[in-house]
Design an enzyme around this catalytic site. Structure first.
Site, PDB file in Angstrom:
ATOM      1  N   GLU A  89     -46.187 -45.979 107.257  1.00 10.68           N
ATOM      2  CA  GLU A  89     -45.706 -45.150 109.017  1.00 10.68           C
ATOM      3  C   GLU A  89     -44.571 -45.094 107.847  1.00 10.68           C
ATOM      4  O   GLU A  89     -43.798 -45.433 108.890  1.00 10.68           O
ATOM      5  CB  GLU A  89     -46.316 -46.086 109.714  1.00 10.68           C
ATOM      6  CG  GLU A  89     -47.565 -45.548 110.124  1.00 10.68           C
ATOM      7  CD  GLU A  89     -48.384 -45.828 111.134  1.00 10.68           C
ATOM      8  OE1 GLU A  89     -46.976 -46.421 111.927  1.00 10.68           O
ATOM      9  OE2 GLU A  89     -49.238 -45.590 111.929  1.00 10.68           O
ATOM     10  N   GLU A 116     -55.745 -46.116 110.185  1.00 10.24           N
ATOM     11  CA  GLU A 116     -55.875 -46.905 112.086  1.00 10.24           C
ATOM     12  C   GLU A 116     -55.773 -45.673 112.880  1.00 10.24           C
ATOM     13  O   GLU A 116     -55.973 -45.019 112.423  1.00 10.24           O
ATOM     14  CB  GLU A 116     -53.484 -46.992 111.807  1.00 10.24           C
ATOM     15  CG  GLU A 116     -53.867 -48.181 111.148  1.00 10.24           C
ATOM     16  CD  GLU A 116     -52.278 -48.415 111.339  1.00 10.24           C
ATOM     17  OE1 GLU A 116     -51.462 -48.219 112.174  1.00 10.24           O
ATOM     18  OE2 GLU A 116     -51.328 -48.333 110.593  1.00 10.24           O
TER      19      GLU A 116
HETATM   20  C1  GAL Z   1     -48.975 -48.733 113.899  1.00 14.33           C
HETATM   21  C2  GAL Z   1     -48.810 -49.257 112.950  1.00 14.33           C
HETATM   22  C3  GAL Z   1     -49.898 -50.826 113.152  1.00 14.33           C
HETATM   23  C4  GAL Z   1     -49.883 -50.913 114.516  1.00 14.33           C
HETATM   24  C5  GAL Z   1     -50.627 -49.809 115.413  1.00 14.33           C
HETATM   25  C6  GAL Z   1     -50.403 -50.637 116.626  1.00 14.33           C
HETATM   26  O1  GAL Z   1     -47.984 -47.227 113.761  1.00 14.33           O
HETATM   27  O2  GAL Z   1     -48.682 -48.803 111.738  1.00 14.33           O
HETATM   28  O3  GAL Z   1     -48.957 -51.627 112.382  1.00 14.33           O
HETATM   29  O4  GAL Z   1     -48.318 -51.284 114.641  1.00 14.33           O
HETATM   30  O5  GAL Z   1     -49.039 -49.076 115.102  1.00 14.33           O
HETATM   31  O6  GAL Z   1     -50.807 -48.954 117.340  1.00 14.33           O
END
Ligand code: GAL
Length: 693
Positions: free
Chosen positions: A161, A320
């Site tokens: 990210e 994610e």
């Molecule tokens: C994203 C990040 C992850 C985790 C996740 C939680 O922004 O890449 O490592 O922190 O959020 O929602």
């Protein structure tokens, strides 16, 4: 804009068939090793076939400048591989270790006031630091050399990210890089002066060394908007240059492993110009976190459609999402029953061929211990884990049915999104701070869905002009080339919908003169002389405007003072005389060449648009318009490459039971009951149905 890298997708482990990838971020270093076997066993049970490893493992992989430890990572990769679980391996560069920042505090980024961002979380590094680059690339090299022949690594997950926490850096490194960036873009300082309009407030610069990042100028003061826009462009490019350096080190050593990095595309997130970045990866990945409440499904579908547009309709990986609550909002709402599966299948419908989560096992300690995961604190005996297993079975079935060989069917309507218009429209010192670019595309996407049309969300650089109809929703910046493209599209028979705050300024954020919207006034057949902001912060001002078609405008209305002979006024404002808005055209339709161009001169919101669109769509003869069935169901189709087969996804958009027709073989249902005679099905709230036709 660079050429897109050729598309490459993570290939199945040897001896396996291409399936839909399923899994998540896995952080085994947070757990004692005796938990790992249970992890692998439960992953198998859930149908997991891919995990992302090492994203935040730098300190463990390189405990000191001259010591490396890959053993633990080798051991877990071997266990996973033996169980048939492939690895998306991180470059591990997202969170530098303490020894590095202690020895080299000059790698830490600085905020507008020059304050240092100290270690204590993650992403405390600056993209323009040559020192940080040296250490990060050494890690990339070490990772690639160590894992070059490992058969279980199917993709590189470069960094994480980019820009999530370190998007803007105002350090001296950043300043020098910004000066170089301006040199590249403009060639000479006079062109920078012209682009930024520096004769305003005596800001002329004599040479490139006088270019500063937009550092603190005092509360309540107004930064030069041209500089601000370029600093956003530069910040996206500075991180991109860092990404490319990491990518190229990995690619040189392991040319056969496809590379990606996880974007953060969602309605309202424009950290980087993700469409520009889309050209730089072998395949696109995205992180998407649900927005709770009534827009949940629509926002998700909208965002995924934009990812599909950025990926140019090639498969992408959902890197994610959450199984339930996140932990970074004020109130972290749960997902409703059914939403875990529904959300994943909605991403799939929109072109994802891989469904992953943050993260596999919920943490016990650290900043994300309350963030849900595939295996929650409650363990295996939990609703979450049962649904995770059910989803695994659904994905397997869809993979076997050939879904991975299909792409999202092209819609009849493109809703255009433009990162730079969002960046420019979010600056201060505008007619109203209530209007930005990003809200309008989502409103149109939702209103079109209310009319039975699932639009494609298309980045402005992509092929929006190949669609039957196009929406330009508050696309504030239109440069000459884009304006020409709009003109050509409509003249050749295109159907255009444009709104207020579109085509106001050119690519340098200089206003187009002689009446708004100067860039495409001729196409629309209207001329507006002023903005009429509508607000609720002051007693006695106009807070809304009623339209003659029964809808209501909020936030902003254009003061349209003339309409071409070729244009028709479809709705006007109905207001008291003192407002001088009564009878002013609000919605118009122009004939331009062989095409038609509609203009909505105010913010109607999703509801107002949904009420206005049936008439407009009918007048424009847009295909797929079906008011009756639209509102309650979101329909998406994926078409098999080179074939006739279609996968039809139907999602209940309401909290009521909804009945839908069965159009083919039912592959997957969730919270849905097929009627005894097989002709229809009832979808409960968050229910869905996938069919093959
Ligand atoms: C994203 C990040 C992850 C985790 C996740 C939680 O922004 O890449 O490592 O922190 O959020 O929602």
């Amino acid at each position: 804009m660079t050429q897109h890298r050729p598309f490459r997708w993570p290939q199945p482990l040897q001896g396996n068939r291409q399936e839909i990838w399923y899994g998540g971020d896995y952080n085994p270093e947070q757990w004692p090793e005796d938990v790992w076997d249970e992890d692998v066993a439960l992953m198998r049970k859930a149908g997991v076939n891919l995990v992302s490893l090492g994203i935040f493992s730098w300190a463990k992989l390189q405990p000191a400048e001259d010591s490396w430890d890959f053993d633990w990572l080798d051991r877990i990769i071997a266990k996973l591989g033996a169980a048939g679980i492939a690895v998306d391996l991180a470059s591990a560069t997202a969170s530098p270790p303490m020894w590095l920042t202690q020895a080299h505090p000059e790698v830490l980024w600085r905020d507008e006031r020059g304050d240092v961002c100290w270690p204590g979380a993650r992403q405390h590094w600056r993209a323009t630091s040559p020192v940080f680059r040296k250490y990060a690339l050494a890690l990339c090299r070490a990772m690639a050399e160590h894992y070059r022949d490992n058969p279980y690594i199917v993709a590189w997950h470069v960094n994480n990210e980019y820009g999530c926490h370190n998007r803007f850096d105002y350090s001296d490194d950043a300043m020098r890089a910004f000066q170089e960036w301006c040199k590249d873009r403009y060639g000479d300082i006079e062109s920078v002066n012209a682009a930024w309009g520096t004769s305003f407030w005596s800001q002329q610069m004599g040479d490139f060394s006088q270019i500063l990042p937009p550092r603190f100028i005092g509360e309540g003061n107004f930064m030069n908007p041209g500089k601000l826009l370029d600093f956003k462009r530069f910040s996206s490019d500075a991180l991109k240059s860092f990404f490319r350096a990491e990518r190229d080190v990995l690619a040189r050593i392991t040319p056969d492993i496809p590379l990606t990095t996880n974007f953060m595309v969602s309605a309202g997130n424009s950290t980087l110009d993700y469409d520009d970045w889309g050209a730089e990866v072998d395949f696109v990945s995205n992180d998407h976190y649900f927005m709770p409440g009534e827009q949940h499904l629509d926002e998700l579908a909208y965002s995924s459609s934009l990812v599909d547009g950025i990926a140019r309709k090639r498969p992408w990986l959902l890197m994610e999402q959450s199984t339930g609550a996140v932990n970074w909002r004020n109130i972290n709402y749960r997902k409703e029953e059914g939403q875990l599966i529904r959300d994943s299948l909605a991403h799939l419908a929109m072109g994802a061929n891989a469904i992953c989560y943050f993260q596999w096992r919920q943490s016990r300690s650290g900043a994300e211990k309350f963030h849900t995961a595939m295996l929650p604190h409650a363990g295996e005996d939990s609703r979450t884990f049962r649904e995770v297993c059910e989803l695994g079975r659904d994905l397997k079935r869809l993979g076997e049915a050939g879904l991975t060989e299909s792409a999202v069917a092209k819609s009849s309507v493109a809703v255009v999104y433009d990162y730079e218009s969002e960046w420019a429209s979010e600056h201060t010192a505008t007619p109203t701070q209530e209007v930005r670019h990003w809200t309008e595309p989502l409103d149109w996407f939702r209103a079109l869905a209310d009319c039975g049309i699932t639009a494609d969300v298309v980045p402005i650089r992509a092929d929006w002009d190949s669609y039957e109809a196009v929406v330009l929703p508050s696309v504030y910046l239109l440069d000459e080339g884009q304006a020409r493209r709009v003109r050509k599209y409509v003249a050749a028979g295109g159907k255009l919908f444009a709104t207020y705050y579109t085509g106001i300024a050119d690519g340098d954020d200089h206003i187009w003169l002689d009446g708004y919207p100067g860039a495409i006034r001729d196409v629309l057949g209207i001329r507006s002389e002023d903005f009429a902001p509508l607000g609720t912060d002051t007693e006695g001002v106009l807070d809304h405007l009623d339209l003659s078609n029964g809808t209501v405008a909020h936030d902003l209305a254009d003061v349209i003072t003339s309409v071409a002979d070729t244009a028709k006024v479809l709705a006007t404002y109905e207001a008291e005389e003192w407002t001088a808005m009564s009878g002013v055209p609000a919605v118009t339709l122009n004939i331009y060449g062989k095409g038609r161009a509609a203009y909505v001169g105010c913010r109607l919101g999703r509801e107002g648009l949904a009420a206005t669109l049936p008439d407009l769509l009918a007048r424009m003869r847009v295909k797929g318009f079906d008011e009756a069935s639209g509102a309650s169901v979101l329909r998406v189709e994926r078409v098999r490459t080179g074939g006739q087969e279609r996968f039809v996804f139907l999602f209940n958009r309401t909290h009521r039971d909804v009945t839908v027709d069965i159009e083919g073989t039912v592959l997957v249902t969730s919270r849905a009951t097929v009627h005894d005679d097989g002709s229809a099905a009832t979808l409960k709230a968050n229910g869905l149905l996938v069919m093959k036709r």
